[in-house]
Design a protein around this motif. Structure first.
Motif, mmCIF file in Angstrom:
data_model
loop_
_atom_site.group_PDB
_atom_site.id
_atom_site.type_symbol
_atom_site.label_atom_id
_atom_site.label_comp_id
_atom_site.label_asym_id
_atom_site.label_seq_id
_atom_site.Cartn_x
_atom_site.Cartn_y
_atom_site.Cartn_z
ATOM 1 N N MET A 91 -5.401 -2.989 -2.642
ATOM 2 C CA MET A 91 -4.451 -3.294 -1.485
ATOM 3 C C MET A 91 -3.685 -2.004 -1.189
ATOM 4 S SD MET A 91 -3.256 -5.443 0.716
ATOM 5 C CE MET A 91 -3.618 -6.965 0.308
ATOM 6 N N TYR A 92 -3.159 -1.308 -2.093
ATOM 7 C CA TYR A 92 -2.543 0.139 -1.737
ATOM 8 C C TYR A 92 -3.481 1.085 -1.106
ATOM 9 C CZ TYR A 92 1.316 -1.347 -5.022
ATOM 10 O OH TYR A 92 2.486 -1.809 -5.800
ATOM 11 N N HIS A 93 -4.622 0.885 -1.592
ATOM 12 C CA HIS A 93 -5.429 1.776 -0.667
ATOM 13 C C HIS A 93 -5.701 1.300 0.678
ATOM 14 C CE1 HIS A 93 -9.079 4.482 -0.222
ATOM 15 N NE2 HIS A 93 -9.641 3.229 0.098
ATOM 16 N N PHE A 94 -5.895 0.046 0.805
ATOM 17 C CA PHE A 94 -6.204 -0.369 2.276
ATOM 18 C C PHE A 94 -5.022 -0.044 2.876
ATOM 19 C CE2 PHE A 94 -5.476 -3.719 5.214
ATOM 20 C CZ PHE A 94 -6.774 -3.945 5.664
ATOM 21 N N ILE A 95 -3.871 -0.195 2.575
ATOM 22 C CA ILE A 95 -2.467 -0.197 3.211
ATOM 23 C C ILE A 95 -2.522 1.331 3.779
ATOM 24 C CG2 ILE A 95 0.055 -0.007 3.012
ATOM 25 C CD1 ILE A 95 -0.193 -2.548 1.459
ATOM 26 N N LYS A 96 -2.801 2.281 2.717
ATOM 27 C CA LYS A 96 -2.712 3.560 3.027
ATOM 28 C C LYS A 96 -3.721 4.120 3.876
ATOM 29 C CE LYS A 96 -2.683 8.033 0.691
ATOM 30 N NZ LYS A 96 -2.860 8.677 -0.736
ATOM 31 N N ASP A 99 -3.084 2.853 7.526
ATOM 32 C CA ASP A 99 -1.472 3.203 7.778
ATOM 33 C C ASP A 99 -0.668 1.849 8.295
ATOM 34 O OD1 ASP A 99 0.569 4.889 8.166
ATOM 35 O OD2 ASP A 99 0.309 5.135 10.358
ATOM 36 N N ALA A 100 -0.739 0.840 7.219
ATOM 37 C CA ALA A 100 -0.332 -0.378 7.359
ATOM 38 C C ALA A 100 0.715 -0.844 6.357
ATOM 39 C CB ALA A 100 -1.433 -1.352 7.286
ATOM 40 N N TYR A 101 1.887 0.071 6.352
ATOM 41 C CA TYR A 101 2.994 0.079 5.480
ATOM 42 C C TYR A 101 3.799 -1.334 5.704
ATOM 43 C CZ TYR A 101 1.188 4.620 3.589
ATOM 44 O OH TYR A 101 0.433 5.398 3.123
#
Length: 144
Positions: A91-96, A99-101
């Motif tokens: 999930m952190y990888h996907f968000i980064k 750029d979906a913080y």
């Protein structure tokens, strides 16, 4: 100068400390009882409402209706979605990557932040605010 002498210099309570603690504990017990009574009554009402909601949901489903207007109010059937992950690394990888913080809530884990700062006193993030205050905790004596 010992701790008791410093305390006497700062302030002398108008009521003996033993009595202050006894009153405090009695009030805390009363507050806990009120909270427990409230929680029980609240749970009873929630249970009753769940029965009514199930009945209204059944009517909506039977009528294939998303809303039903009555004189007393409108029943609205809607889809409620919740999202979570079992794989935070992905999930952190996907968000980064996207750029979906904004998918994350904006709050700090208090215990982890305190531990981080104690382990890294020279690393302070820009914009970090800290509010610290003294509090009083009263523990019941083993005699009571």
């Amino acid at each position: 100068m010992d701790v008791l002498e410093v305390q006497d210099e700062v302030t002398t309570p108008s009521i003996p400390l033993d009595k202050l603690v006894a009153i405090y504990l009695k009030m805390r017990d009363a507050k806990d009882k009120l909270t427990a009574d409230y929680k029980q009554k609240y749970a009873d009402i929630e249970d009753q409402m769940a029965v009514l909601e199930a009945e209204m949901f059944g009517v909506c489903k039977h009528m294939n209706a998303d809303s039903i207007r009555t004189k007393a109010g409108t029943i609205i059937r809607s889809v409620k979605s919740r999202y979570w992950t079992n794989d935070w690394d992905s999930m952190y990888h996907f968000i980064k990557e996207n750029d979906a913080y904004g998918l994350l809530e904006k709050r700090l884990h208090q215990t982890h932040m305190k531990e981080f700062l104690s382990e890294n006193p020279d690393l302070l993030p820009m914009g970090l605010n800290v509010e610290s205050e003294y509090t009083v905790v009263v523990r019941r004596s083993k005699e009571n």
